[in-house]
Scaffold this motif. Structure first.
Motif, short mmCIF file in Angstrom:
data_model
loop_
_atom_site.label_atom_id
_atom_site.label_comp_id
_atom_site.label_asym_id
_atom_site.label_seq_id
_atom_site.Cartn_x
_atom_site.Cartn_y
_atom_site.Cartn_z
N GLU B 50 0.84 -1.18 0.00
CA GLU B 50 0.00 0.00 0.00
C GLU B 50 0.89 1.25 0.00
O GLU B 50 1.80 1.38 0.83
CB GLU B 50 -0.88 -0.02 1.25
CG GLU B 50 -1.99 0.99 1.21
CD GLU B 50 -2.94 0.81 2.40
OE1 GLU B 50 -4.02 1.41 2.38
OE2 GLU B 50 -2.58 0.08 3.35
N ARG B 151 3.57 0.10 2.54
CA ARG B 151 3.22 -0.73 3.70
C ARG B 151 2.94 -2.14 3.21
O ARG B 151 2.13 -2.32 2.29
CB ARG B 151 1.98 -0.13 4.38
CG ARG B 151 1.54 -0.88 5.62
CD ARG B 151 0.66 -0.02 6.50
NE ARG B 151 -0.54 0.48 5.83
CZ ARG B 151 -1.35 1.40 6.35
NH1 ARG B 151 -1.10 1.92 7.53
NH2 ARG B 151 -2.41 1.81 5.68
N GLY B 154 -1.13 -6.82 4.73
CA GLY B 154 -1.32 -7.55 5.98
C GLY B 154 -1.00 -6.74 7.22
O GLY B 154 -1.40 -7.12 8.32
N LYS B 156 -1.88 -4.16 9.62
CA LYS B 156 -3.11 -3.42 9.95
C LYS B 156 -2.86 -2.69 11.27
O LYS B 156 -2.69 -3.32 12.31
CB LYS B 156 -4.29 -4.40 10.12
CG LYS B 156 -4.72 -5.06 8.83
CD LYS B 156 -5.70 -4.18 8.04
CE LYS B 156 -6.01 -4.77 6.66
NZ LYS B 156 -5.15 -4.22 5.60
N LEU B 157 -2.81 -1.39 11.18
CA LEU B 157 -2.62 -0.55 12.37
C LEU B 157 -3.68 0.53 12.31
O LEU B 157 -3.77 1.24 11.32
CB LEU B 157 -1.24 0.09 12.35
CG LEU B 157 -0.04 -0.86 12.42
CD1 LEU B 157 1.23 -0.12 12.03
CD2 LEU B 157 0.10 -1.44 13.82
N SER B 158 -4.47 0.66 13.35
CA SER B 158 -5.51 1.69 13.34
C SER B 158 -5.99 1.95 14.75
O SER B 158 -6.07 1.03 15.58
CB SER B 158 -6.68 1.23 12.46
OG SER B 158 -7.79 2.09 12.66
N LEU B 161 -8.77 -0.23 16.18
CA LEU B 161 -8.55 -1.59 16.72
C LEU B 161 -8.40 -1.60 18.24
O LEU B 161 -8.37 -2.66 18.86
CB LEU B 161 -7.29 -2.20 16.09
CG LEU B 161 -7.30 -2.32 14.56
CD1 LEU B 161 -5.93 -2.79 14.07
CD2 LEU B 161 -8.39 -3.30 14.13
N ARG B 209 5.63 -3.62 13.75
CA ARG B 209 4.43 -3.68 12.89
C ARG B 209 4.01 -5.11 12.58
O ARG B 209 2.85 -5.36 12.24
CB ARG B 209 4.68 -2.91 11.58
CG ARG B 209 5.66 -3.59 10.66
CD ARG B 209 5.87 -2.80 9.36
NE ARG B 209 6.84 -3.50 8.54
CZ ARG B 209 7.45 -2.97 7.49
NH1 ARG B 209 7.19 -1.72 7.13
NH2 ARG B 209 8.32 -3.67 6.78
N ARG B 215 -1.62 -2.78 17.92
CA ARG B 215 -2.82 -2.18 17.33
C ARG B 215 -2.52 -0.88 16.60
O ARG B 215 -3.14 -0.58 15.59
CB ARG B 215 -3.81 -1.81 18.45
CG ARG B 215 -3.97 -2.81 19.54
CD ARG B 215 -5.07 -3.77 19.22
NE ARG B 215 -5.58 -4.38 20.45
CZ ARG B 215 -6.12 -5.60 20.48
NH1 ARG B 215 -6.19 -6.34 19.40
NH2 ARG B 215 -6.59 -6.07 21.62
#
Lengths: 334, 334
Positions: B50, B151, B154, B156-158, B161, B209, B215
């Motif tokens: 990404e 990125r 797979g 996923k950081l947000s 979460l 990561r 998260r």
């Protein structure tokens, strides 16, 4: 916004900064604005191609002038750098350096102009940052934009492709931006109603980049067409000959230059593109430019073997050298 | 460079500007610098993933301080925004707003620091722009950088979460940057030899990561860890509890805060990362942070159901609210 003018506290990372970013920038940009929750924003490329990036800073004074403001300029400038490289502009990021005491209403006008320019070019402003400068440490507002674009496979544009005999086209009259800004300053006591040419050249370059014979494109900003001619001569090792009789210059620009002794070849444009084309395709490219919205485009010069320099063939048939600019006639023009 | 100090004419698009860009910026950046012939620079992504972009502006005063300068800060800052978003930083663009009269030798030191920081983070500065500000219209040098990163699929950081019970880690002592800059200014007559923590957090985030339970990550810059805690509380709808006894704060930072009445929770870091981790994985992440070069990392807080606010549990067992910053204690800190 609780305040009508910017405070130092609008730069501290706290509530006032959050309000500034949300209520002036994010809301003002609307659908072309960023998600302000992210540290870095995702960018989706519209097609597989070569990823390009560029950046530009803006310090124009006055901040608003006929035909635009520093906000529209900051979007057009970076979009145009991507466009002349043959890319589709996709996304921008924005930095704003704002002087303490700046009117919030002015900021809103600048942001509205950015939004309009971004919509026109089909880009989103996906990330941004603001910094506040102490009163007296900034000239109102400085902006910096960086852009991402994608160039279709097969688009080849490079100064390395230029050959003797190639034609030089310009998409419209030169010097409107430089002159409009000068008039907005009332420099030399001059006034006038000339408008800056500030605009996206993307509607032109998207057509040109795919045409046979097109070798290279560049937007003649700071330093004007003279500076582009000089760069092209240096890079190609050829002589650039421009014909004074062919260069489109609006009457008010010519009049101002005559009065104050400026040379229109050195004045900045912000919505023009210089195109280098193989001689055989020059007329076809000119016709296409006209059809794509640039009816005042003209073939203004040629590359020829000779010393690597730029010359102007004058109306009287003489020649004069376009020297590289040294002194700065018009600081803070873009 | 023909000149020892910057003239307005270094901004005009002509010979002096070309010399400045080539001899100070391009040569100073060397192998991590741009091809100055291009309007837009190609960027090759090291793997399919990404695409992310971000930007940051820098106005720190003084321009040089123990542990860094505005140049290294401008690289680390944008690299870190990409890094905490889970991306590999790939390329940067640079804008420099330089005040007339600035020493060229100073610029060379700033550019050398940029080059070192870029090498450390494995990024290239692929495009740039310079503008010259009139004497009295700039604070020496302002910089803006924008970055591109990629990125891996797979990751996923947000903030979305985050759940009650999640732990909050910080990778090292807080407030070093803010305090070092304050000391470099000799504000309040204070002096000291504390160094800024300005550094790339990329060596840490690349490990984190991919770890289960991680998260979200964010670097606590302007507004410090208090501001990050406040943002996390707002976004998660949970209460953030920080334990004063667990927060790593160096002795000189604590001493300065005691003297001038600052709160270390609000002081800027420029080389730390705040990590939100599921409770079950918190110890494993702490161990990994330590192994990856952050031996002073600590678990400093927790998310809990309750009002969406950030509180500190004091050494004496009391609680105090971390209010959102309003007044600016330290302008031009980054």
């Amino acid at each position: 916004m609780e305040h009508s003018h910017i405070l130092l506290a609008h730069g501290n990372g706290g509530r006032f900064m959050r309000e500034l970013i949300r209520e002036v920038f994010a809301q003002g940009l609307g659908d072309v604005g960023p998600d302000t929750q992210l540290d870095a924003a995702p960018v989706r490329l519209p097609f597989a191609g070569e990823l390009l990036t560029t950046t530009d800073g803006f310090t124009v004074q006055p901040l608003e002038f006929p035909g635009g403001n520093i906000g529209s300029l900051a979007v057009h400038g970076t979009v145009n750098d991507l466009a002349v490289a043959g890319a589709d502009p996709v996304s921008l990021t924005l930095n704003a350096f704002i002087e303490e005491g700046t009117e919030v209403a002015l900021l809103r006008r600048l942001v509205a102009a950015m939004a309009a320019a971004a919509r026109e070019a089909g880009v989103r402003i996906v990330a941004g940052d603001t910094k506040i400068l102490r009163r007296g440490e900034g000239g109102g507002v400085y902006l910096a934009t960086a852009g991402i674009g994608v160039r279709p496979a097969g688009v080849k544009l490079s100064m390395d492709l230029i050959q003797a005999g190639d034609a030089i086209l310009v998409s419209g009259p030169v010097g409107d931006h430089g002159t409009a800004v000068m008039l907005a300053r009332e420099a030399f006591g001059l006034r006038g109603d000339l408008r800056s040419d500030a605009a996206s050249v993307w509607p032109l370059t998207r057509v040109l980049r795919a045409m046979p014979g097109v070798r290279f494109m560049r937007d003649p900003t700071r330093g004007g067409i003279a500076t582009v001619a000089h760069e092209l001569a240096q890079a190609s090792g050829l002589q650039v000959r421009l014909w004074a009789s062919q260069l489109p210059v609006r009457e008010p620009v010519r009049a101002v230059c005559d009065i104050v002794g400026y040379d229109p070849y050195y004045l900045a444009c912000e919505g023009r593109v210089v195109v280098v084309v193989a001689a055989a395709q020059a007329q076809a490219v000119l016709a296409q430019l006209s059809a794509a919205g640039a009816p005042e485009a003209a073939i203004v010069g040629v590359f020829e073997t000779g010393p690597k320099q730029a010359i102007v063939e004058t109306h009287l048939g003489g020649e004069r050298l376009l020297l590289e600019l040294e002194d700065d006639p018009l600081p803070r023009i873009c």
